[in-house]
Design a protein around this motif. Structure first.
Motif, short mmCIF file in Angstrom:
data_model
loop_
_atom_site.label_atom_id
_atom_site.label_comp_id
_atom_site.label_asym_id
_atom_site.label_seq_id
_atom_site.Cartn_x
_atom_site.Cartn_y
_atom_site.Cartn_z
N LEU B 179 0.86 -1.44 -0.39
CA LEU B 179 -0.35 -0.25 -0.05
C LEU B 179 0.67 0.98 -0.03
CD1 LEU B 179 -2.55 1.06 0.30
CD2 LEU B 179 -3.15 1.04 2.66
N ILE B 180 2.43 1.59 0.66
CA ILE B 180 2.40 2.42 1.14
C ILE B 180 3.66 2.61 -0.64
CG2 ILE B 180 5.07 3.47 1.39
CD1 ILE B 180 4.51 2.13 4.09
N VAL B 182 2.21 2.00 -3.80
CA VAL B 182 0.84 2.24 -4.28
C VAL B 182 0.48 3.94 -3.93
CG1 VAL B 182 -1.51 2.24 -4.82
CG2 VAL B 182 -0.10 0.09 -4.26
N GLY B 183 1.20 3.97 -2.72
CA GLY B 183 0.91 5.68 -2.22
C GLY B 183 2.07 6.60 -3.08
N LEU B 184 2.79 5.91 -3.50
CA LEU B 184 4.40 6.40 -3.76
C LEU B 184 4.32 6.48 -5.26
CD1 LEU B 184 7.67 5.40 -1.75
CD2 LEU B 184 6.77 7.14 -1.59
#
Lengths: 124, 491
Positions: B179-180, B182-184
């Protein structure tokens, strides 16, 4: 000096994220108590939520609705994504707690080393 | 036609209706029929999409009619279809197998929920394969994982509970790291659609952010795939989960995580990270270590299911090595290896389930003379085992041959040696089981329970599949090549 202060205070939320992630990760690895492990997993996830919300933040910005006098808009999508992620996190925690309840019923303990010891005794 | 328009999304929608029905109706036989019908329906959807996709056009579907970079999109290309067909077929066979298997492994009143979780798990896996939206992919990853944690904890042995808990912690950690990433990737491009993102990566000035995104996605997925040395959760899960669940997990779950890695590495990040050759080395070294060390662990293991689990880890090493070659040929060899391993390992886990059920033990050292009691069962073991080793005439040979060929043409002799050594070790651990089973035919080992006919039926379908595709490997190989070239074209 100025730039160091800027680095620390200007990125305050990112430092908080890093701290949360590291506390969570350490706890997941180091704690023996399953409840504490799960709590640390939750802290780790909270760090990620905060990270996304920080990405979505703009100073002095409003919701993206066309109106007079407003020109800076904040993107609501990261927050929406985090709503979904929070729901997923809650579901994960619920499954985790249910598992802990069942582990406690089966072993009479929720300390990982005690459980492993009981398994070992059973095998001998 | 209305139906054909919605084919891409039907495999997700069907279990959304079927899973609650199975849980709410509360009768285990109804739940089984519902699950069977739904999984056959899913398989038919993929078969129906086959001619369209092989025609060269990927099938696009925009959820709710929102235009593609804005709304959530589904896209079926050759790679999705390859994985989807495989998962759906395994799901049907597992369901057939589960009727008798779950009844003996799981308490009666929990059966409807088990079928419900099985449908949800397959839904999550198919969703990951079909979706073209990276956040949607994360959600499906979590759906399938949550269903899996529940399924694993249904095992009769109380050690299944701790295995499920550890899987939950590791799996959630992996998904959160993903998820991190994906966020980046989102902050660098402002889009979540995979294709749109891949295009924006190429022109983005934030290359460092993109590399960071890939690092997080890679770390998260490696945890999910269980690549050595991050594999510790996997053996206990496979050992203590109910047999039918172990079949489903071993044949599909880790493979789909691998699919996501392939999709991200080649389809999404292709150009942004192709400059770094560290990645290739990392994959190759990781693959080789997994092959050798996990084969060694399999040799030492005395539990049948544990042995199969370590062997799975070693075979993930082959697929990783093929990806590390960074060529279309290497990638298609990896996919072929994935196909071969799914058939052989699915068959072997089904066989292990039958053996545990009828002999009451999964310790290899206690199987003395069992081959004399049920010769057919052990014939299947010989066939699947040979496919695992990679003997000509089985599908395992095709996968390994292509992988060796790809490694040789690119001069990766270390990988070639590791593949050969690991295959020899595979021969040794398969031999270890066979030797015990065929020795001492006078032993008084008894088969207490008859496994019925559904369990052997599904096991034999996979076993004969190993043989059939060993001789007629044309279409899976063509599909794998097609899939690899699609990814290569887009990167």
């Amino acid at each position: 000096m100025e730039s160091v202060l800027d680095l620390v205070l200007g990125h305050f939320n990112y430092w908080a994220v890093i701290a949360l992630l590291m506390i969570g990760l350490y706890g997941i690895i180091a704690r023996q108590n399953l409840l504490k492990k799960l709590a640390c997993l939750s802290i780790f996830q909270t760090g990620v939520f905060l990270l996304f919300i920080s990405w979505g933040y703009r100073h002095d910005a409003t919701v993206p609705i066309l109106a007079e006098g407003f020109s800076r808009y904040a993107n609501p999508l990261p927050q929406v994504l985090m709503l979904t992620a929070i729901v997923v996190g809650v579901a994960t925690l619920a499954v985790g707690y249910a598992l802990i309840v069942r582990i406690h019923k089966a072993y009479g303990s929720i300390e990982e080393d005690a459980i492993l010891e009981k398994d070992q005794q059973e095998q001998e | 036609m209305l139906m054909s328009l919605h084919l891409a999304v039907l495999p997700i929608l069907l279990p959304m209706i079927g899973a609650p029905l199975a849980a709410l109706l509360g009768r285990s036989s109804w739940a089984w029929w519902i699950t069977l019908i739904i999984s056959i329906g899913q398989l038919l959807c993929f078969v129906a999409m086959l001619p369209v996709v092989l025609g060269g056009q990927p099938l696009d579907y925009s959820m709710g009619g929102w235009a593609i970079p804005w709304g959530i999109a589904y896209r079926v290309d050759a790679l999705s279809l390859f994985m989807g067909l495989l998962i759906a077929a395994i799901a049907v066979l597992t369901c057939v197998y589960a009727k008798h298997s779950l009844r003996t492994d799981v308490d009666h009143e929990k059966l409807p929920y088990a079928y419900c979780c099985m449908q949800l798990c397959v839904m999550g896996l198919l969703g990951m394969v079909l979706t073209a939206d990276i956040f949607n992919l994360f959600v499906f990853l979590e759906i399938s994982s949550l269903a899996t944690y529940g399924l694993v904890s249904l095992g009769k042995d109380r050690r299944a509970l701790l295995a499920a808990f550890r899987y939950l912690v590791t799996g959630t950690l992996g998904a959160t790291l993903f998820l991190i990433g994906v966020g980046l990737a989102y902050t660098a491009t402002g889009t979540l659609n995979l294709e749109d993102m891949a295009q924006k990566f190429a022109t983005s000035p934030h290359q460092r952010t993109i590399q960071g995104a890939f690092a997080f996605i890679f770390a998260g997925l490696v945890l999910k795939i269980a690549i050595f040395p991050l594999h510790l959760w996997l053996p206990t899960v496979y050992r203590f989960a109910p047999s039918a669940v172990a079949v489903l997990l071993a044949a599909t779950a880790t493979k789909v995580a691998l699919y996501v890695l392939v999709r991200c590495q080649f389809g999404l990040f292709g150009q942004a990270i192709s400059a770094s050759h560290y990645l290739a080395e990392l994959l190759l070294v990781g693959g080789v270590l997994a092959m050798l060390y996990c084969s060694y662990l399999a040799l030492k293991e005395d539990d049948f299911k544990g042995l199969l689990a370590y062997s799975s880890l070693a075979h993930l090493g082959y697929m990783l090595g093929g990806m590390g070659l960074l060529s279309a040929k290497g990638l298609s060899a990896s996919l072929m290896q994935l196909f071969a391993h799914t058939l052989a390992k699915g068959g072997l886990f089904m066989l292990a389930g039958i053996m545990v059920l009828s002999a009451g033990t999964s310790k290899i050292s206690q199987l003395t003379g069992l081959a004399g009691r049920s010769p057919l069962l052990f014939l299947a073991l010989v066939i699947c085992g040979l496919s695992l080793v990679g003997v000509p005439g089985t599908v395992g040979f095709v996968g390994k041959w292509q992988l060796l060929d790809a490694a040789l043409t690119q001069g990766r002799f270390g990988l070639v040696l590791a593949i050969l050594a690991s295959s020899l070790m595979a021969l040794a651990y398969v031999w270890k089981i066979l030797e015990t089973a065929y020795s001492n035919p006078q032993s008084n080992m008894q088969l207490t329970v008859k496994p019925g006919w559904l369990m052997p039926l599904s096991m034999w379908s996979l076993t004969l599949g190993c043989l059939y595709f060993g001789f007629f490997s044309q279409w899976p190989w063509q599909l794998a090549q097609h899939a690899a070239t699609v990814l290569w074209g887009s990167s």
